[in-house]
Write a protein that holds these residues in place. Sequence first.
Motif, short mmCIF file in Angstrom:
data_model
loop_
_atom_site.label_atom_id
_atom_site.label_comp_id
_atom_site.label_asym_id
_atom_site.label_seq_id
_atom_site.Cartn_x
_atom_site.Cartn_y
_atom_site.Cartn_z
N LEU A 1 32.42 23.33 1.68
CA LEU A 1 33.45 24.03 0.91
C LEU A 1 33.52 23.51 -0.52
N PRO B 1 33.15 26.43 -4.49
CA PRO B 1 34.57 26.31 -4.89
C PRO B 1 35.34 27.63 -4.87
N LYS B 2 34.67 28.77 -4.82
CA LYS B 2 35.39 30.05 -4.79
C LYS B 2 35.79 30.46 -3.38
N LYS C 1 37.62 30.70 0.06
CA LYS C 1 38.94 30.44 0.64
C LYS C 1 38.88 30.77 2.13
N ILE D 1 39.68 18.99 -0.51
CA ILE D 1 39.66 20.46 -0.57
C ILE D 1 41.08 20.92 -0.91
N ASP E 1 45.31 25.30 -1.96
CA ASP E 1 45.36 26.74 -2.20
C ASP E 1 44.09 27.44 -1.73
N ARG E 2 43.13 26.69 -1.20
CA ARG E 2 41.90 27.29 -0.68
C ARG E 2 41.91 27.39 0.85
N THR E 3 42.92 26.83 1.49
CA THR E 3 42.99 26.84 2.95
C THR E 3 44.36 27.28 3.42
N GLU F 1 37.66 34.70 1.21
CA GLU F 1 37.02 35.01 -0.06
C GLU F 1 35.81 34.11 -0.22
N LYS F 2 34.82 34.55 -0.98
CA LYS F 2 33.64 33.73 -1.22
C LYS F 2 33.10 33.94 -2.64
#
Length: 290
Positions: free
Chosen positions: A209, A213-214, A216, A252, A255-257, A289-290
Amino acid sequence: MVQASEIRKDMDVVGSDGGHVGTIDHVDGDRIKLQRRDAPDGEHHYLPFSSIARVDTRVHLTIAAAAALALGVGTAATGAHEGPLPPVQNRAVGGSAPRGNFYLPWIVGIIGVILLLLLLRSCFQHKEEAAPVATAPAVTPLPVEAVKLPDGTSVNLAPQTLNYELQRYLASNEAAPRTFTFDKLNFDTGSAAIRAEDQPTIDALAQILAAYPKAKVRIVGYTDAKGTEPANATLGQQRAEAVVAALGAKTIAKDRTEAASGGESNPADTNATPQGRFDNRRTELVVLEK
């Protein structure tokens, strides 16, 4: 020629006539192993790669569904025998009949052993449930690969694992969302603590991850069917939050998880056996998101 990497867990398997045969559990050498949950006999079925015609969103066979079900019963597809003893065969006896009660001691001894085994089995079934020993056939593990990530780091990953498939997906042009089931991130009964043997899975996931970095993701925690439905919904949430917290400890960003609970819904296996309940105490990852 069909490649093992094209076949993923939870893909539908259909016959040449379009009939449903089963759902992929995993690739087992030169065979595919089907899940037990939709098998009529409640057992894993196996089918050889030679019976696969093509793979897209489903696995298409070269034979009709009925023929595939007959071929793949138990381990009949490979001719293997799964019992603890070889099949019993009657010995040809020529000449005169046995004398007197020559076989009686042997018969009594065999009956005694059978009764002892039944007694031991009954005792084990009444013991408190612990994490079960894996009962799947022994499979030679695939060699670990050193995978180069976009940030210049490398991570050691075994093929056909969640982290291996996740990094391939994140590097591809395939659109989100997509769901992955962890191959090694289950929980003990009633617990939301990450087991020590599953920590390497968390470490590799965090490294992947960080390299994308993009991306989620949503972590979904599940339970077996023990306990009440509300309690299991809460426990599933706690398990998902434990994984999110572990990723946060690996830098990590929060706001990404996100964490969600699947509770006891959508079981991956039967709740009637210790192994099935262990499989149901699982974790899934959804790439948002990727």
